[in-house]
Write an enzyme that holds these catalytic residues in place. Structure first.
Site, PDB file in Angstrom:
ATOM      1  CG  LEU A 227      -1.861   1.211   1.355  1.00  0.00           C
ATOM      2  CD1 LEU A 227      -2.841   1.264   0.197  1.00  0.00           C
ATOM      3  CD2 LEU A 227      -2.594   1.164   2.697  1.00  0.00           C
ATOM      4  CG  ASP A 228      -0.592   4.720   0.116  1.00  0.00           C
ATOM      5  OD1 ASP A 228      -1.219   4.709  -0.956  1.00  0.00           O
ATOM      6  OD2 ASP A 228      -1.118   5.025   1.216  1.00  0.00           O
ATOM      7  CD  GLU A 229       5.655   0.122   1.419  1.00  0.00           C
ATOM      8  OE1 GLU A 229       6.432  -0.713   0.889  1.00  0.00           O
ATOM      9  OE2 GLU A 229       5.344   0.082   2.622  1.00  0.00           O
TER      10      GLU A 229
END
Length: 299
Positions: A227-229
């Site tokens: 997530l969000d990486e």
């Protein structure tokens, strides 16, 4: 005097000696003139764009392209050929929930020709933005996400049925599961309202406002299972006047920037100006300039 028949040949792969010479020799042996060339090596990864004129080609075009692909295979490199006559635009699915700002911007930019692609459908877990999509002449489909598994089964089937080349998360407020992400690796772009890796997760504007930072921003990135990486495509910032800006002021500045950064990231993808190497986005050296100069449309 015969008009030029222009094309762009892109070569990508692990850096090694003699790549430019091999491709230049291949072109010369077939009567092809190289009009311009740009290359670079980034962390051991080689990228090259060649603008070539095919008007004096000795042989069949399909044989030329097949030969270029074979040469790439012998060097363990990827080769892409962009022909002036090829106009197929990439098919885009726009995923939304309830917030309209990113969808409105994308609809406008597609309509004005700023984005070199075709929006084929708007998919959602809510019906709120159906009037917006339909007013723009776009198909709208939604399936509630109360039952998460059924929603994502529907979503994956819809994306595959529409044969999309790019999925744009225009403030779609669900976390995509691995089965969707893996089916469209590096073909899903999200906009996150912070300068990742800072303020990940929920309510980033509130986090920034309460922390007292004076600069905040947003990040367009590819979606991965982390997530969000995912690999960052673009980031941009706005300033917060601490002590005078309210939380609503911060949000207003952020929403406008979100739409802008997301649209610019989509443009880069559709124009094939970027590649992902070792989970990092690298911009290609010459394709944007070549396309602007000669009007070549990427396939």
């Amino acid at each position: 005097m015969p008009q030029p028949v222009l094309a762009i040949v892109s070569v990508l792969g692990k850096d090694q000696k003699g790549v430019v010479a091999r491709f230049a020799t291949y072109m010369a042996e077939r009567g092809i003139n190289i009009e311009d060339i740009e290359q670079r090596v980034i962390r051991g990864f080689f990228l090259m764009d060649m603008l070539v004129d095919l008007k004096d080609l000795t042989g069949d075009l399909s044989e030329l392209i097949t030969g270029l692909l074979e040469l790439g295979k012998t060097l363990e490199m990827e080769v892409r050929v962009h022909l002036h006559s090829e106009k197929r635009k990439k098919r885009n699915a726009l995923l939304v929930s309830k917030e309209p700002h990113c969808l409105n911007r994308l609809i406008g930019d597609f309509a004005q020709g700023k984005l070199n692609g075709t929006p084929v459908v708007v998919l959602s877990n809510h019906s709120d933005l159906q009037p917006t999509a339909q007013a723009a002449g776009l198909g709208f489909e939604y399936f509630p996400s109360d039952d998460v598994e059924k929603h994502f089964d529907w979503l994956l089937a819809s994306l595959q049925r529409h044969a999309v080349d790019l999925i744009v998360l225009a403030r779609y407020m669900r976390i995509l599961p691995a089965k969707v992400v893996s089916a469209f690796k590096y073909k899903i772009i999200n906009i996150h309202p912070s300068l990742l890796p800072y303020f990940p997760g929920a309510a980033p504007y509130k986090q920034a406002y309460e922390s007292g930072v004076r600069v905040h921003g947003c990040t367009a990135h590819f979606v991965t299972e982390q997530l969000d990486e995912g690999p960052v495509i673009l980031q941009d910032v706005f300033h917060i006047n601490v002590g005078s800006d309210t939380l609503e002021d911060v949000k207003e500045k952020g929403l406008s920037l979100e739409a802008d950064v997301l649209s610019r990231a989509v443009q880069l993808f559709l124009d094939e100006e970027l590649v992902v190497v070792d989970d990092k986005v690298i911009f290609k050296p010459g394709i944007s300039r070549f396309m602007k100069n000669v009007g070549v449309s990427p396939r």
